[in-house]
Design a protein around this motif. Structure first.
Motif, PDB file in Angstrom:
ATOM      1  N   UNK A  51       0.819  -1.209   0.000  1.00 46.10           N
ATOM      2  CA  UNK A  51       0.000   0.000   0.000  1.00 46.10           C
ATOM      3  C   UNK A  51       0.854   1.261   0.000  1.00 46.10           C
ATOM      4  N   UNK A  52       1.883   1.275   0.840  1.00 50.98           N
ATOM      5  CA  UNK A  52       2.745   2.460   0.897  1.00 50.98           C
ATOM      6  C   UNK A  52       3.511   2.652  -0.408  1.00 50.98           C
ATOM      7  N   UNK A  53       4.023   1.541  -0.964  1.00 49.43           N
ATOM      8  CA  UNK A  53       4.747   1.661  -2.233  1.00 49.43           C
ATOM      9  C   UNK A  53       3.820   2.117  -3.357  1.00 49.43           C
ATOM     10  N   UNK A  54       2.606   1.566  -3.407  1.00 48.42           N
ATOM     11  CA  UNK A  54       1.666   1.994  -4.441  1.00 48.42           C
ATOM     12  C   UNK A  54       1.253   3.444  -4.298  1.00 48.42           C
ATOM     13  N   UNK A  55       1.084   3.897  -3.045  1.00 47.60           N
ATOM     14  CA  UNK A  55       0.744   5.309  -2.828  1.00 47.60           C
ATOM     15  C   UNK A  55       1.883   6.215  -3.270  1.00 47.60           C
ATOM     16  N   UNK A  56       3.112   5.818  -2.972  1.00 48.64           N
ATOM     17  CA  UNK A  56       4.251   6.628  -3.397  1.00 48.64           C
ATOM     18  C   UNK A  56       4.346   6.677  -4.923  1.00 48.64           C
ATOM     19  N   UNK A  57       4.128   5.551  -5.584  1.00 44.87           N
ATOM     20  CA  UNK A  57       4.188   5.524  -7.047  1.00 44.87           C
ATOM     21  C   UNK A  57       3.113   6.405  -7.665  1.00 44.87           C
TER      22      UNK A  57
ATOM     23  N   UNK B 138      -2.405  14.592   3.543  1.00 41.76           N
ATOM     24  CA  UNK B 138      -3.809  14.488   3.934  1.00 41.76           C
ATOM     25  C   UNK B 138      -4.697  14.280   2.721  1.00 41.76           C
ATOM     26  N   UNK B 139      -4.335  14.900   1.610  1.00 38.79           N
ATOM     27  CA  UNK B 139      -5.107  14.674   0.387  1.00 38.79           C
ATOM     28  C   UNK B 139      -5.015  13.217  -0.050  1.00 38.79           C
ATOM     29  N   UNK B 140      -3.805  12.657   0.022  1.00 34.07           N
ATOM     30  CA  UNK B 140      -3.629  11.273  -0.405  1.00 34.07           C
ATOM     31  C   UNK B 140      -4.365  10.299   0.501  1.00 34.07           C
ATOM     32  N   UNK B 141      -4.312  10.556   1.840  1.00 37.90           N
ATOM     33  CA  UNK B 141      -4.887   9.602   2.788  1.00 37.90           C
ATOM     34  C   UNK B 141      -6.369   9.829   3.043  1.00 37.90           C
ATOM     35  N   UNK B 142      -6.822  11.076   3.055  1.00 43.10           N
ATOM     36  CA  UNK B 142      -8.194  11.381   3.425  1.00 43.10           C
ATOM     37  C   UNK B 142      -9.119  11.562   2.234  1.00 43.10           C
ATOM     38  N   UNK B 143      -8.566  11.808   1.045  1.00 45.02           N
ATOM     39  CA  UNK B 143      -9.416  12.086  -0.115  1.00 45.02           C
ATOM     40  C   UNK B 143      -9.208  11.044  -1.215  1.00 45.02           C
TER      41      UNK B 143
END
Length: 305
Positions: free
Chosen positions: A110-116, A203-208
């Protein structure tokens, strides 16, 4: 020449209009024929793709349905020569291995995909994406050998922990690439609106963004878990198998794929019957996870706030 005469001379003749209508009708008929041929070709291709699946499922039902019973799911394996027995230890071992793989692999994916998704053009992102693609194409037996060298040899024993790590290595890149794709499907206007309201990037990445892509990410997680649930090759070098009841992470442990492999190669009819029944049950579990993934994917997207 008067205006009426000019209009008469420039107006298409009836014969020309008739020829144009004939050409249009012929073109439409040709398009309909090509469309019908392509539909037939697509239907035949789909049928050919389904034939192996239907044959495998049918053969599993014929060979394994008679061996399914409550004792198979709740009893421990019997010694050679004694009737009965089951795969309860293998079911518990598979659940433990999947739990370890999920704890180790899903957060990393999940963290790697979010960073990508957040930094798609960075140099580090290119390296991470390349490594994930290489791992996705690596044979699982190679992963098992690598984990054997990195975990089993230092511990000097086979263990459920090593098996879970091997499955996590297979799971993490699948989750990473799926998460990246799902996050990038969220419209850019959603991100821009959140940033315009004063949200920070994290916050945009995690909350939205993440809630908006939640159903797709959950679908990818279920598909990845069903993918690793049937892996056998990496467990041969890590978990190794155990004919007794064991749920210790530091000890060798049984698993349903390993039990199927061992029983299928045995010369005993009772064990081979249990292997067919266990294989049918494993396919059923994978089918349930796949159906659940499709159900989650069809849910409406989470509304962002």
């Amino acid at each position: 020449m008067t205006t009426d005469e000019a209009r008469t001379t420039t107006r298409p003749s009836a014969a020309w209009r008739a020829q144009a209508d004939v050409r249009t009708a012929a073109s439409l008929a040709g398009r309909r024929r090509r469309d019908a041929l392509m539909r037939i070709a697509i239907a035949l291709s789909a049928a050919l793709a389904l034939i192996p699946l239907v044959l495998i499922l049918g053969y599993l039902l014929v060979r394994g349905l008679g061996g399914l019973s409550l004792a198979l799911l709740t009893a421990l394996p019997k010694p050679v020569g004694e009737p009965g027995g089951g795969i309860a230890n293998a079911i518990a071992g598979s659940l433990l291995l999947l739990g370890i793989a999920a704890v180790c692999g899903i957060p990393v994916g999940l963290l790697a995909g979010t960073y990508l998704a957040e930094r798609p053009n960075g140099r580090l992102a290119a390296v991470v994406r390349f490594v994930a693609d290489v791992l996705n194409g690596t044979p699982s037996i190679v992963v098992g050998i690598a984990v054997w060298a990195a975990v089993v040899r230092p511990m000097q024993r086979f263990s459920a922990l090593a098996g879970g790590v091997a499955l996590a290595v297979i799971l993490a890149p699948l989750v990473a690439r799926t998460t990246e794709q799902m996050l990038r499907l969220v419209p850019p206007t959603v991100r821009e609106a959140a940033l315009a309201l004063g949200f920070t990037e994290w916050r945009t990445a995690l909350r939205v963004i993440a809630p908006a892509a939640g159903p797709g990410i959950a679908t990818g997680l279920l598909v990845a878990l069903s993918r690793v649930a049937g892996e056998t090759a990496p467990l041969l070098f890590t978990a190794f198998g155990n004919p007794y009841w064991s749920v210790s992470p530091s000890e060798p442990i049984a698993a349903v794929p390993l039990q199927i492999y061992t029983y299928a190669l045995s010369p005993y009819d009772e064990w081979r019957a249990q292997a067919w029944a266990a294989a049918l049950g494993l396919v059923g579990v994978v089918a349930v996870l796949t159906i659940a993934a499709r159900a989650v994917a069809r849910r409406p997207r989470v509304r962002t706030r």
